[in-house]
Design a protein around this motif. Structure first.
Motif, PDB file in Angstrom:
ATOM      1  N   MET A 117       0.398 -10.255  15.401  1.00  0.00           N
ATOM      2  CA  MET A 117      -0.107 -10.749  16.660  1.00  0.00           C
ATOM      3  C   MET A 117      -1.561 -10.335  16.851  1.00  0.00           C
ATOM      4  O   MET A 117      -2.311 -11.051  17.486  1.00  0.00           O
ATOM      5  N   ILE A 118      -1.933  -9.202  16.301  1.00  0.00           N
ATOM      6  CA  ILE A 118      -3.295  -8.701  16.443  1.00  0.00           C
ATOM      7  C   ILE A 118      -4.291  -9.669  15.794  1.00  0.00           C
ATOM      8  O   ILE A 118      -5.315  -9.996  16.389  1.00  0.00           O
ATOM      9  N   ILE A 119      -3.981 -10.128  14.589  1.00  0.00           N
ATOM     10  CA  ILE A 119      -4.882 -11.044  13.883  1.00  0.00           C
ATOM     11  C   ILE A 119      -5.070 -12.330  14.682  1.00  0.00           C
ATOM     12  O   ILE A 119      -6.193 -12.817  14.824  1.00  0.00           O
ATOM     13  N   GLU A 120      -3.980 -12.861  15.234  1.00  0.00           N
ATOM     14  CA  GLU A 120      -4.085 -14.073  16.036  1.00  0.00           C
ATOM     15  C   GLU A 120      -4.967 -13.841  17.263  1.00  0.00           C
ATOM     16  O   GLU A 120      -5.757 -14.699  17.645  1.00  0.00           O
ATOM     17  N   GLY A 121      -4.842 -12.655  17.874  1.00  0.00           N
ATOM     18  CA  GLY A 121      -5.663 -12.319  19.037  1.00  0.00           C
ATOM     19  C   GLY A 121      -7.137 -12.244  18.686  1.00  0.00           C
ATOM     20  O   GLY A 121      -7.995 -12.713  19.446  1.00  0.00           O
ATOM     21  N   ILE A 122      -7.433 -11.664  17.532  1.00  0.00           N
ATOM     22  CA  ILE A 122      -8.827 -11.571  17.080  1.00  0.00           C
ATOM     23  C   ILE A 122      -9.393 -12.960  16.842  1.00  0.00           C
ATOM     24  O   ILE A 122     -10.484 -13.295  17.325  1.00  0.00           O
ATOM     25  N   ILE A 123      -8.651 -13.781  16.119  1.00  0.00           N
ATOM     26  CA  ILE A 123      -9.115 -15.137  15.809  1.00  0.00           C
ATOM     27  C   ILE A 123      -9.300 -15.955  17.086  1.00  0.00           C
ATOM     28  O   ILE A 123     -10.335 -16.621  17.267  1.00  0.00           O
ATOM     29  N   LEU A 124      -8.319 -15.904  17.993  1.00  0.00           N
ATOM     30  CA  LEU A 124      -8.414 -16.642  19.255  1.00  0.00           C
ATOM     31  C   LEU A 124      -9.620 -16.181  20.071  1.00  0.00           C
ATOM     32  O   LEU A 124     -10.362 -17.000  20.618  1.00  0.00           O
ATOM     33  N   SER A 125      -9.847 -14.881  20.134  1.00  0.00           N
ATOM     34  CA  SER A 125     -10.975 -14.357  20.893  1.00  0.00           C
ATOM     35  C   SER A 125     -12.307 -14.815  20.304  1.00  0.00           C
ATOM     36  O   SER A 125     -13.231 -15.164  21.038  1.00  0.00           O
ATOM     37  N   ILE A 126     -12.413 -14.813  18.982  1.00  0.00           N
ATOM     38  CA  ILE A 126     -13.648 -15.263  18.334  1.00  0.00           C
ATOM     39  C   ILE A 126     -13.873 -16.750  18.607  1.00  0.00           C
ATOM     40  O   ILE A 126     -14.993 -17.163  18.947  1.00  0.00           O
ATOM     41  N   ILE A 127     -12.830 -17.558  18.503  1.00  0.00           N
ATOM     42  CA  ILE A 127     -12.958 -18.993  18.774  1.00  0.00           C
ATOM     43  C   ILE A 127     -13.412 -19.220  20.211  1.00  0.00           C
ATOM     44  O   ILE A 127     -14.358 -19.976  20.472  1.00  0.00           O
ATOM     45  N   ILE A 128     -12.763 -18.567  21.162  1.00  0.00           N
ATOM     46  CA  ILE A 128     -13.138 -18.721  22.569  1.00  0.00           C
ATOM     47  C   ILE A 128     -14.554 -18.186  22.801  1.00  0.00           C
ATOM     48  O   ILE A 128     -15.334 -18.768  23.557  1.00  0.00           O
ATOM     49  N   GLY A 129     -14.894 -17.097  22.139  1.00  0.00           N
ATOM     50  CA  GLY A 129     -16.251 -16.569  22.238  1.00  0.00           C
ATOM     51  C   GLY A 129     -17.282 -17.581  21.768  1.00  0.00           C
ATOM     52  O   GLY A 129     -18.325 -17.767  22.414  1.00  0.00           O
ATOM     53  N   TYR A 130     -17.016 -18.267  20.667  1.00  0.00           N
ATOM     54  CA  TYR A 130     -17.930 -19.300  20.179  1.00  0.00           C
ATOM     55  C   TYR A 130     -17.999 -20.480  21.155  1.00  0.00           C
ATOM     56  O   TYR A 130     -19.083 -21.007  21.416  1.00  0.00           O
ATOM     57  N   ILE A 131     -16.866 -20.875  21.685  1.00  0.00           N
ATOM     58  CA  ILE A 131     -16.853 -21.971  22.659  1.00  0.00           C
ATOM     59  C   ILE A 131     -17.712 -21.606  23.874  1.00  0.00           C
ATOM     60  O   ILE A 131     -18.421 -22.445  24.427  1.00  0.00           O
ATOM     61  N   ARG A 132     -17.656 -20.326  24.253  1.00  0.00           N
ATOM     62  CA  ARG A 132     -18.444 -19.853  25.398  1.00  0.00           C
ATOM     63  C   ARG A 132     -19.889 -19.549  25.010  1.00  0.00           C
ATOM     64  O   ARG A 132     -20.643 -19.017  25.789  1.00  0.00           O
ATOM     65  N   LYS A 133     -20.275 -19.881  23.785  1.00  0.00           N
ATOM     66  CA  LYS A 133     -21.628 -19.682  23.263  1.00  0.00           C
ATOM     67  C   LYS A 133     -21.960 -18.212  22.987  1.00  0.00           C
ATOM     68  O   LYS A 133     -23.107 -17.799  23.056  1.00  0.00           O
ATOM     69  N   GLY A 134     -20.945 -17.425  22.678  1.00  0.00           N
ATOM     70  CA  GLY A 134     -21.174 -16.042  22.280  1.00  0.00           C
ATOM     71  C   GLY A 134     -21.544 -15.984  20.809  1.00  0.00           C
ATOM     72  O   GLY A 134     -21.470 -16.988  20.094  1.00  0.00           O
ATOM     73  N   ARG A 135     -21.966 -14.814  20.370  1.00  0.00           N
ATOM     74  CA  ARG A 135     -22.381 -14.657  18.982  1.00  0.00           C
ATOM     75  C   ARG A 135     -21.602 -13.529  18.329  1.00  0.00           C
ATOM     76  O   ARG A 135     -21.552 -12.423  18.841  1.00  0.00           O
ATOM     77  N   LEU A 136     -21.022 -13.830  17.183  1.00  0.00           N
ATOM     78  CA  LEU A 136     -20.278 -12.834  16.427  1.00  0.00           C
ATOM     79  C   LEU A 136     -21.197 -11.689  15.986  1.00  0.00           C
ATOM     80  O   LEU A 136     -20.787 -10.545  15.914  1.00  0.00           O
ATOM     81  N   LYS A 137     -22.452 -12.004  15.746  1.00  0.00           N
ATOM     82  CA  LYS A 137     -23.432 -10.990  15.349  1.00  0.00           C
ATOM     83  C   LYS A 137     -23.557  -9.889  16.398  1.00  0.00           C
ATOM     84  O   LYS A 137     -23.848  -8.740  16.069  1.00  0.00           O
TER      85      LYS A 137
END
Length: 170
Positions: free
Chosen positions: A1-21
């Motif tokens: 479940m942790i991996i799914e949470g990380i992936i979902l958060s990154i996707i939503i972060g990108y949608i919100r124009k956040g940066r993984l960097k």
């Protein structure tokens, strides 16, 4: 479940124009203890059978991994995500500590499963049953599993820390 949470958060972060960097800008004190904890937990759950260790060593390694994990979570308590991670860790530690170092799992009727050393089938003698893995997430979810209340806190905490980090500027 942790991996799914990380992936979902990154996707939503990108949608919100956040940066993984921006993840590199987040400062977590004693972060290395998180890695030590994960290594200890992996050793306990995955390798104690191969090392022919007794249950006491397994129990001590598994419980120690949680105690070590709590140190950086508590030190970094000012972040709401760390408070949620602390709560989730404690909620998971309770049934593990009370059930010989293993997280009890309640299988829905008709399901069978095999468990690693860190999990055991819940029974009528299971202690802290309500905090055990009792929440089924079944098909059509692509990765069916059974999670605990603590796992939900962990998932939300991880989601929030990634969201926070993706928008943090230095």
């Amino acid at each position: 479940m942790i991996i799914e949470g990380i992936i979902l958060s990154i996707i939503i972060g990108y949608i919100r124009k956040g940066r993984l960097k921006n993840l590199e800008n987040i400062q977590i004190k004693a972060w290395y203890l998180i890695i030590i904890s994960l290594l200890l937990q992996t050793l306990a759950v995955r390798y104690t059978n191969y090392l022919k260790t007794n249950n006491t060593i397994f129990y001590l390694l598994h419980i120690s991994s949680y105690i070590i994990l709590l140190i950086p979570l508590i030190i970094n308590h000012k972040l709401i995500s760390m408070r949620l991670l602390t709560i989730g860790t404690i909620l998971n530690l309770i049934p593990i500590a009370l059930n010989n170092g293993q997280m009890p799992v309640a299988l829905p009727q008709g399901l069978n499963a095999t468990f690693d050393k860190g999990h055991v089938l819940a029974t009528t003698t299971t202690k802290a049953y309500i905090l055990s893995d009792i929440i089924p997430i079944l098909k059509p979810y692509p990765l069916p599993k059974i999670i605990s209340i603590g796992d939900i806190f962990l998932l939300v905490g991880i989601f929030l820390i990634i969201q926070y980090a993706m928008f943090k500027k230095d």
